[in-house]
Motif scaffolding. Structure first.
Motif, PDB file in Angstrom:
ATOM      1  N   THR A  92      58.281 -47.990 -10.421  1.00 53.63           N
ATOM      2  CA  THR A  92      57.769 -48.225 -11.775  1.00 53.63           C
ATOM      3  C   THR A  92      57.343 -46.941 -12.465  1.00 53.63           C
ATOM      4  O   THR A  92      57.550 -46.782 -13.676  1.00 53.63           O
ATOM      5  CB  THR A  92      56.571 -49.194 -11.717  1.00 53.63           C
ATOM      6  OG1 THR A  92      57.001 -50.418 -11.105  1.00 53.63           O
ATOM      7  CG2 THR A  92      56.037 -49.493 -13.106  1.00 53.63           C
ATOM      8  N   GLU A 105      59.414 -59.199  -7.062  1.00 57.62           N
ATOM      9  CA  GLU A 105      60.225 -58.671  -8.155  1.00 57.62           C
ATOM     10  C   GLU A 105      59.645 -57.344  -8.599  1.00 57.62           C
ATOM     11  O   GLU A 105      58.446 -57.086  -8.438  1.00 57.62           O
ATOM     12  CB  GLU A 105      60.277 -59.656  -9.324  1.00 57.62           C
ATOM     13  CG  GLU A 105      61.100 -60.888  -9.046  1.00 57.62           C
ATOM     14  CD  GLU A 105      61.420 -61.690 -10.303  1.00 57.62           C
ATOM     15  OE1 GLU A 105      61.213 -61.173 -11.421  1.00 57.62           O
ATOM     16  OE2 GLU A 105      61.881 -62.836 -10.159  1.00 57.62           O
ATOM     17  N   VAL A 106      60.494 -56.498  -9.159  1.00 61.15           N
ATOM     18  CA  VAL A 106      60.055 -55.176  -9.591  1.00 61.15           C
ATOM     19  C   VAL A 106      60.821 -54.780 -10.845  1.00 61.15           C
ATOM     20  O   VAL A 106      61.978 -55.181 -11.041  1.00 61.15           O
ATOM     21  CB  VAL A 106      60.269 -54.145  -8.455  1.00 61.15           C
ATOM     22  CG1 VAL A 106      61.749 -54.018  -8.083  1.00 61.15           C
ATOM     23  CG2 VAL A 106      59.683 -52.790  -8.815  1.00 61.15           C
ATOM     24  N   ASP A 107      60.167 -54.003 -11.691  1.00 61.84           N
ATOM     25  CA  ASP A 107      60.804 -53.518 -12.923  1.00 61.84           C
ATOM     26  C   ASP A 107      61.725 -52.345 -12.614  1.00 61.84           C
ATOM     27  O   ASP A 107      61.427 -51.184 -12.918  1.00 61.84           O
ATOM     28  CB  ASP A 107      59.737 -53.097 -13.943  1.00 61.84           C
ATOM     29  CG  ASP A 107      59.051 -54.289 -14.574  1.00 61.84           C
ATOM     30  OD1 ASP A 107      59.720 -55.312 -14.806  1.00 61.84           O
ATOM     31  OD2 ASP A 107      57.839 -54.205 -14.829  1.00 61.84           O
ATOM     32  N   ALA A 108      62.820 -52.645 -11.969  1.00 59.78           N
ATOM     33  CA  ALA A 108      63.830 -51.641 -11.626  1.00 59.78           C
ATOM     34  C   ALA A 108      65.142 -52.380 -11.417  1.00 59.78           C
ATOM     35  O   ALA A 108      65.158 -53.565 -11.092  1.00 59.78           O
ATOM     36  CB  ALA A 108      63.437 -50.886 -10.360  1.00 59.78           C
ATOM     37  N   THR A 109      66.236 -51.692 -11.605  1.00 60.92           N
ATOM     38  CA  THR A 109      67.537 -52.306 -11.370  1.00 60.92           C
ATOM     39  C   THR A 109      67.810 -52.378  -9.865  1.00 60.92           C
ATOM     40  O   THR A 109      67.204 -51.637  -9.074  1.00 60.92           O
ATOM     41  CB  THR A 109      68.654 -51.489 -12.029  1.00 60.92           C
ATOM     42  OG1 THR A 109      68.760 -50.218 -11.361  1.00 60.92           O
ATOM     43  CG2 THR A 109      68.369 -51.263 -13.509  1.00 60.92           C
ATOM     44  N   ARG A 123      67.881 -59.585 -11.688  1.00 56.46           N
ATOM     45  CA  ARG A 123      67.129 -60.498 -12.528  1.00 56.46           C
ATOM     46  C   ARG A 123      67.138 -59.959 -13.967  1.00 56.46           C
ATOM     47  O   ARG A 123      67.275 -58.771 -14.187  1.00 56.46           O
ATOM     48  CB  ARG A 123      65.681 -60.644 -12.037  1.00 56.46           C
ATOM     49  CG  ARG A 123      65.542 -61.333 -10.681  1.00 56.46           C
ATOM     50  CD  ARG A 123      65.827 -62.819 -10.786  1.00 56.46           C
ATOM     51  NE  ARG A 123      65.470 -63.543  -9.560  1.00 56.46           N
ATOM     52  CZ  ARG A 123      66.284 -63.746  -8.549  1.00 56.46           C
ATOM     53  NH1 ARG A 123      67.528 -63.248  -8.599  1.00 56.46           N
ATOM     54  NH2 ARG A 123      65.902 -64.432  -7.480  1.00 56.46           N
ATOM     55  N   ASP A 124      66.962 -60.862 -14.930  1.00 57.23           N
ATOM     56  CA  ASP A 124      66.853 -60.483 -16.345  1.00 57.23           C
ATOM     57  C   ASP A 124      68.013 -59.600 -16.790  1.00 57.23           C
ATOM     58  O   ASP A 124      67.821 -58.543 -17.398  1.00 57.23           O
ATOM     59  CB  ASP A 124      65.525 -59.765 -16.624  1.00 57.23           C
ATOM     60  CG  ASP A 124      64.324 -60.660 -16.402  1.00 57.23           C
ATOM     61  OD1 ASP A 124      64.482 -61.895 -16.457  1.00 57.23           O
ATOM     62  OD2 ASP A 124      63.216 -60.132 -16.189  1.00 57.23           O
ATOM     63  N   ARG A 184      56.949 -50.376  -5.102  1.00 58.99           N
ATOM     64  CA  ARG A 184      56.939 -50.832  -6.497  1.00 58.99           C
ATOM     65  C   ARG A 184      56.279 -49.794  -7.405  1.00 58.99           C
ATOM     66  O   ARG A 184      56.741 -49.564  -8.539  1.00 58.99           O
ATOM     67  CB  ARG A 184      56.230 -52.184  -6.596  1.00 58.99           C
ATOM     68  CG  ARG A 184      56.981 -53.293  -5.884  1.00 58.99           C
ATOM     69  CD  ARG A 184      56.448 -54.680  -6.234  1.00 58.99           C
ATOM     70  NE  ARG A 184      55.102 -54.915  -5.758  1.00 58.99           N
ATOM     71  CZ  ARG A 184      54.801 -55.355  -4.540  1.00 58.99           C
ATOM     72  NH1 ARG A 184      55.774 -55.548  -3.642  1.00 58.99           N
ATOM     73  NH2 ARG A 184      53.551 -55.594  -4.194  1.00 58.99           N
ATOM     74  N   ARG A 214      67.984 -55.906 -15.517  1.00 59.99           N
ATOM     75  CA  ARG A 214      66.866 -55.008 -15.833  1.00 59.99           C
ATOM     76  C   ARG A 214      65.771 -55.037 -14.765  1.00 59.99           C
ATOM     77  O   ARG A 214      64.965 -54.126 -14.678  1.00 59.99           O
ATOM     78  CB  ARG A 214      66.270 -55.363 -17.193  1.00 59.99           C
ATOM     79  CG  ARG A 214      67.215 -55.126 -18.367  1.00 59.99           C
ATOM     80  CD  ARG A 214      66.526 -55.407 -19.690  1.00 59.99           C
ATOM     81  NE  ARG A 214      66.132 -56.811 -19.814  1.00 59.99           N
ATOM     82  CZ  ARG A 214      66.933 -57.764 -20.256  1.00 59.99           C
ATOM     83  NH1 ARG A 214      68.188 -57.471 -20.603  1.00 59.99           N
ATOM     84  NH2 ARG A 214      66.530 -59.014 -20.364  1.00 59.99           N
ATOM     85  N   ARG A 215      65.741 -56.109 -13.985  1.00 63.46           N
ATOM     86  CA  ARG A 215      64.766 -56.248 -12.914  1.00 63.46           C
ATOM     87  C   ARG A 215      65.492 -56.615 -11.620  1.00 63.46           C
ATOM     88  O   ARG A 215      66.660 -57.007 -11.645  1.00 63.46           O
ATOM     89  CB  ARG A 215      63.723 -57.337 -13.244  1.00 63.46           C
ATOM     90  CG  ARG A 215      62.772 -56.964 -14.338  1.00 63.46           C
ATOM     91  CD  ARG A 215      61.868 -58.140 -14.717  1.00 63.46           C
ATOM     92  NE  ARG A 215      61.108 -58.662 -13.589  1.00 63.46           N
ATOM     93  CZ  ARG A 215      59.970 -58.143 -13.137  1.00 63.46           C
ATOM     94  NH1 ARG A 215      59.470 -57.060 -13.724  1.00 63.46           N
ATOM     95  NH2 ARG A 215      59.325 -58.683 -12.113  1.00 63.46           N
TER      96      ARG A 215
END
Length: 242
Positions: free
Chosen positions: A128, A12-16, A85-86, A124, A89-90
């Motif tokens: 990020t 998973e990564v903090d990106a759309t 995800r989320d 990632r 947002r992820r």
């Protein structure tokens, strides 16, 4: 003897999903290296003479080549499956690298597997910290002496990294010039350094009989690829000079 291989990773990564899709299809060298962007359709052309086998933005991309052109590989396929995800947002990503190695299977598989982990980590980091900033890319290889078994260790010591400096530490690096960085990746095969404006990747390819390599992904507005390449080449050559 020819033998199939499959390397599977999920993260998973903090990106759309859209940001992940852009990163893996734009071909700019933000996290990998500059290459021909895939033609946006099934059957379209892609880098190194490959073909788009699946195209469903931003969820499914498969690139396949059955005439790789390498003496040790006859088929190569890269697949990305991306899910939200989320609330968008992820993103969750499943990456599968598969194909056929025609010679030196164990060594080729080991190198491909370990490079996969490093490349996906760099993806990632890029998503990020830097996407979608424009990038200036440079890469280079060390001299023949950097094929030695302890070559990456010599590079780490020249950079000023202590044996016990761990991933996540803030370090002052003695490269072509002194600079501050986060040690974002470190194992016996690779070193990753992240500054406010760049990702420096060091590849211990000496483990597979090749020279140590360096790539610089520079996101500064005034970045100069030739200057980066020249500076790091001179430094790396100096590490292995008699």
């Amino acid at each position: 003897m020819s033998k199939e291989f499959e390397i599977v990773r999920e993260f998973e990564v903090d990106a759309t999903p859209e940001e992940v899709w852009e990163a893996i299809t734009n071909g700019t060298g933000g996290y990998l290296w500059p290459m021909e962007a895939p033609e946006p359709r099934v059957g379209g052309t892609a880098a190194f003479g490959s073909t788009v086998a699946a195209w469903d933005p931003p969820h499914h991309l498969t690139i396949r080549s059955e005439d790789v052109g390498f003496s040790v590989q006859s088929v190569n396929q890269l697949e990305h499956v991306i899910e939200s995800r989320d609330g968008g947002r992820r993103a969750w990503v499943r990456y599968v690298h598969s194909g056929i190695f025609t010679d030196d299977w164990d060594n080729q598989y080991d190198g491909a597997s370990r490079h996969t982990d490093f490349y996906l980590h760099t993806l990632r980091e890029y998503l990020t910290h830097f996407a979608p900033r424009p990038v200036t890319f440079a890469q280079l290889d060390g001299p023949e002496a950097s094929k030695a078994p302890d070559a990456l260790t010599a590079v780490e010591r020249a950079l000023g990294l202590a044996d016990d400096t761990a991933t996540g530490a803030r370090v002052t690096v003695r490269g072509p010039r002194e600079f501050d960085a986060v040690l974002d990746y470190r194992n016996p095969y690779f070193v990753g350094l992240r500054t406010e404006g760049a990702l420096v990747r060091i590849f211990g390819r000496n483990h597979w009989g090749a020279p140590v390599g360096v790539s610089v992904h520079d996101f500064a507005a005034d970045a100069d690829a030739k200057a980066n390449e020249s500076a790091w080449q001179g430094w790396l050559d100096g590490v292995f000079s008699p």
